[in-house]
Every structure is written in C-alpha cells, then in structure tokens.
Write an enzyme that holds these catalytic residues in place. Structure first.
Site, PDB file in Angstrom:
ATOM      1  N   THR A  50       0.837  -1.206   0.000  1.00 56.68           N
ATOM      2  CA  THR A  50       0.000   0.000   0.000  1.00 56.68           C
ATOM      3  C   THR A  50       0.870   1.253   0.000  1.00 56.68           C
ATOM      4  O   THR A  50       0.624   2.196  -0.758  1.00 56.68           O
ATOM      5  CB  THR A  50      -0.936   0.000   1.230  1.00 56.68           C
TER       6      THR A  50
ATOM      7  N   ASN B  98      -5.850  -9.050  -7.997  1.00 63.25           N
ATOM      8  CA  ASN B  98      -5.932  -9.849  -6.774  1.00 63.25           C
ATOM      9  C   ASN B  98      -7.274 -10.551  -6.602  1.00 63.25           C
ATOM     10  O   ASN B  98      -7.357 -11.547  -5.911  1.00 63.25           O
ATOM     11  CB  ASN B  98      -5.653  -8.961  -5.561  1.00 63.25           C
TER      12      ASN B  98
ATOM     13  N   THR C 290      13.464   4.762  10.511  1.00 62.74           N
ATOM     14  CA  THR C 290      14.388   3.666  10.796  1.00 62.74           C
ATOM     15  C   THR C 290      13.914   2.406  10.086  1.00 62.74           C
ATOM     16  O   THR C 290      12.739   2.056  10.152  1.00 62.74           O
ATOM     17  CB  THR C 290      14.478   3.432  12.313  1.00 62.74           C
TER      18      THR C 290
ATOM     19  N   CYS D  17     -10.156  -6.175   1.567  1.00 61.14           N
ATOM     20  CA  CYS D  17     -10.487  -4.816   1.973  1.00 61.14           C
ATOM     21  C   CYS D  17     -11.950  -4.499   1.732  1.00 61.14           C
ATOM     22  O   CYS D  17     -12.489  -3.580   2.318  1.00 61.14           O
ATOM     23  CB  CYS D  17      -9.621  -3.820   1.221  1.00 61.14           C
TER      24      CYS D  17
HETATM   25  C1  LIG Z   1      -2.232  -7.016  -0.960  1.00 58.49           C
HETATM   26  C2  LIG Z   1      -2.178  -6.086  -2.113  1.00 58.49           C
HETATM   27  C3  LIG Z   1      -1.759  -4.760  -1.943  1.00 58.49           C
HETATM   28  C4  LIG Z   1      -1.443  -4.164  -0.599  1.00 58.49           C
HETATM   29  O1  LIG Z   1      -0.249  -4.665  -0.052  1.00 58.49           O
HETATM   30  P1  LIG Z   1      -0.033  -4.550   1.551  1.00 58.49           P
HETATM   31  O2  LIG Z   1       1.383  -4.974   1.749  1.00 58.49           O
HETATM   32  O3  LIG Z   1      -1.009  -5.499   2.170  1.00 58.49           O
HETATM   33  O4  LIG Z   1      -0.256  -3.143   1.935  1.00 58.49           O
HETATM   34  C5  LIG Z   1      -1.698  -3.955  -3.064  1.00 58.49           C
HETATM   35  N1  LIG Z   1      -2.010  -4.428  -4.280  1.00 58.49           N
HETATM   36  C6  LIG Z   1      -2.404  -5.689  -4.484  1.00 58.49           C
HETATM   37  C7  LIG Z   1      -2.710  -6.164  -5.848  1.00 58.49           C
HETATM   38  C8  LIG Z   1      -2.510  -6.571  -3.405  1.00 58.49           C
HETATM   39  O5  LIG Z   1      -2.916  -7.822  -3.613  1.00 58.49           O
END
Ligand SMILES: *Cc1c(COP(=O)(O)O)cnc(C)c1O
Length: 388
Positions: free
Chosen positions: A75, A152, A238, A326
C-alpha cells in the site's frame, strides 16, 4: 461428508511466513538489533543485512540495487508511486484502470479531491484492459499511467508491456502494482517496461509490513516520507530490519522455482474450476480463462450471497474470500466484478479461492466435496431464486 479439515485458500490475502524466512529474520529482533544508521559494528551488521536484502530484491526483478526502496508494504509503495509522481509531475492527469487494488484507486481518488483528473480505463468481461484505451486516454497533462500486473480478485494478467510502451511513446512514466505477480510468474522491470513497481513481502511468504518500490533511475518521484536520511534520503524512518531481511529471503525462495510451483498450483486451480462449474449449475468463472494467475479461482454463483458462502465454508474449516480482503467488510459489490460487467446480484455471489504452497490435492477434494452442498443449501433459502 468427509471429515472436517482445516483448509486455507486465501493466499491472495496473505501467506504464511516460510520457516526459512522466519529463521533468517529472528536474529535481527534480538542479538543483531542495531540501528543501521549508527556507527559501530552492531549497526553495520544491520546495515549489511538491509543491503543484502536489497540486492536479492533487485536481482529478483532485474533491477539495480540502487533502484529498490523499502517501504512498509504494498500500500505504501503504491501511494508513493502515485502521490510522489503527483508531487513532482508537471501535469494533473493520471491514467489507471477500473480494477486496481484500493491501494491504487484510493490515492487516485484523494488526488481527484485536490483537483487532479483521473481516467479509470474500462476492462472487458475477462477483466483485461485494452491498450488502445490507454492510448486514447493519455493527454498532454498526463503524468503517470498505472495498471496492475495481475488482479488480486479475479487473477487476470494485464498486457502490461503494451500499455507501458504506449505510455513511453508519450513520454509518460509507467507504474505497475506487481504485488500479486511476484512469485507467481517471472517479473522483470525491463521486460515489463516498468518505471515504478510495487511489491509486498507478505504476499510471497514474507512478513507483513515490508514491501518495496522499484524506481527506475531518472524517474521523477517526490519524497513521500520526510524525516531522516534513510533509503538515500527518499524514504525516511528507521528501517524495519527484520522485515526487510525477511523480504529478501522470501523473494529469493519465491522466485527460485516459479515454474514448478505455478504448474503445481495451476493443476489444482483447474481441477477446482472444472469441478465447480461441472457440479454446480448457474455458475460462471470470473476473470480470464487463460491469462490468469496460476493460483486463482474466482466464481460467481447466482442466487446466493458471497458472505453467506464464506460463513458456511468457515464452519467447515475452509478459509476463503469473496474478493478483496479490503471490501469483504462492506456491502458494496466488488468494483472489479462490476467493472467486468457482472450484474450486482452476481457480483454479490462471488467466491475467491487462492492457492499456495501448503495446499494439497486433498484440500481440493475436500472443497469440491462440500461446496455443492453449501451452495445448494443457500439457494434453497434464497429469496433471489425464482425472480429470474
Ligand atoms: C495485498 C495487495 C496490496 C497491498 O499490499 P499490503 O502490503 O497489504 O499493503 C496492493 N495491491 C495488491 C494487488 C494486493 O494484492
């Protein structure tokens, strides 16, 4: 019915940390706890571990280590790519697709509120973007084209290279959210034509809260996190040393045997798809029949609600999803499925099963043995049935 099992089929939401990864991370929580910015042996040890991980991540995607910047996950990497480009860009228009992860869609919406213009490219019924639409959308003010490598929810793989070439023809940088692609098929930033690329460790056997943004040398991206001089002054804070070490080890392992791994998953995927479509009427496959992730099964069942399917499957020991983790808490139908043209009632009745390293043929047998009963029970009590 078969004895109850415990089956995890939600690898697109997250994956278990591999034992070798956990082992590699452990010392950096305890005896090697140093802050990489400090000036003594303990700190140098941590600094070296971060740089080794950077080398591994870079090698895995065909980049130079100097082009890899660690973030707190996918993200953040997507937000940085989009908002960071907006900070430095000379125009006010962004081109993306209608089926991006919220990590891309929501930063775009935030920019819209500040006066930017965003074009959300449509997709066909299989969830594919037509590169010609990208060509039509790009204007003089366009500062970024961002299209995900693989979706996804429905697993569709996009014609990334063709879209990137069009962006470059117009002098526009190209970002891709490759979070679902890493470890699923070979990813190379040059082959893809990516100037920016987001990845996330917990989607390929690494820890949560660790990711990276690839920034091709010369790409104009503003600093998104201001503070100390970490990550060559471009991402302050950090370093999450154990997380970064885990990312490095996990990306090595995930890309070592992509072909064998994905062949094994694709065989299970295809057996699930065929079994579900054959045994359960009024069902259809979401996403592309061929250009799809090896681990993704996404199906729409008429007359039922995805959330009810999940509850009954959970009671049978099966962890699955309706789509994006989500959106599963909301009652809005998935923006991905509606963009593919599914009517709302079918978008609501969707189930996503995503496979991974720990799944077995017995897991597939179990799901295929219980799912027709689950859908049948829900349809028996469904008020939607008979309306059609
Ligand atoms: C899971 C996912 C994210 C977000 O990644 P995080 O590390 O969970 O914040 C973004 N894009 C896609 C396509 C994802 O499957």
């Amino acid at each position: 019915m078969e004895r109850r099992r415990s089956v995890y089929m939600d690898y697109a939401a997250t994956t278990p940390v591999r034992p070798e990864v956990l082992e590699a991370m452990a010392p950096y929580f305890s005896e090697r706890f140093g802050n990489p910015s400090s000036l003594y042996a303990l700190a140098r040890e941590a600094k070296e571990a971060v740089e080794e991980a950077r080398g591994r991540a870079a090698a895995a995607i065909g980049a130079d280590p100097g082009e890899v910047f660690f973030t707190a996950g996918g993200t953040e990497a997507d937000n940085w790519a989009i908002k960071g480009t907006a900070l430095r860009g000379k125009g006010d228009h962004i081109v993306t697709s209608a089926i991006e992860h919220h990590a891309v869609i929501h930063p775009c919406r935030a920019l819209e509120k500040q006066g930017y213009r965003v074009t959300y490219l449509p997709v066909d019924e299989f969830g594919r973007v037509d590169p010609a639409d990208a060509e039509d959308a790009i204007a003089d003010e366009t500062i970024l084209v961002s299209v995900m490598a693989a979706n996804n929810e429905i697993g569709t793989i996009q014609p990334i290279r063709a879209i990137a070439d069009i962006a470059h023809d117009h002098g526009v940088p190209f970002h891709t959210d490759a979070v679902q692609a890493i470890g699923a098929y070979p990813v190379d930033v040059d082959d893809m034509g990516a100037d920016l690329l987001a990845l996330s460790a917990h989607k390929f056997g690494g820890p949560k809260g660790a990711g990276a943004l690839y920034i091709r040398r010369g790409t104009r991206v503003g600093t998104f996190m201001d503070g100390g001089a970490q990550e060559r002054g471009r991402r302050a804070g950090t370093e999450n040393v154990p997380g970064i070490v885990g990312l490095g080890r996990a990306i090595d392992l995930a890309t070592a045997d992509i072909e064998g791994h994905s062949r094994r998953l694709a065989a299970m995927r295809d057996r699930l798809i065929r079994g579900i479509l054959d045994d359960i009427p009024d069902t259809r496959l979401n996403g592309h029949p061929v250009e799809r992730l090896a681990n993704n099964v996404s199906v729409a069942f008429r007359y039922v609600e995805g959330e009810s399917i999940l509850l009954l499957l959970d009671a049978l020991g099966i962890a699955a999803s309706t789509g994006s983790a989500c959106t599963s808490a909301s009652l809005e139908p998935s923006h991905v499925l509606t963009a593919c043209g599914l009517p709302h009632e079918e978008a609501h009745g969707s189930l996503r099963l995503t496979l991974g390293s720990r799944n077995t043929e017995e897991d597939v047998d179990y799901v295929l043995s219980v799912l027709p009963g689950v859908i049948g029970r829900l349809r028996d009590i469904s008020p939607l049935r008979g309306e059609a």
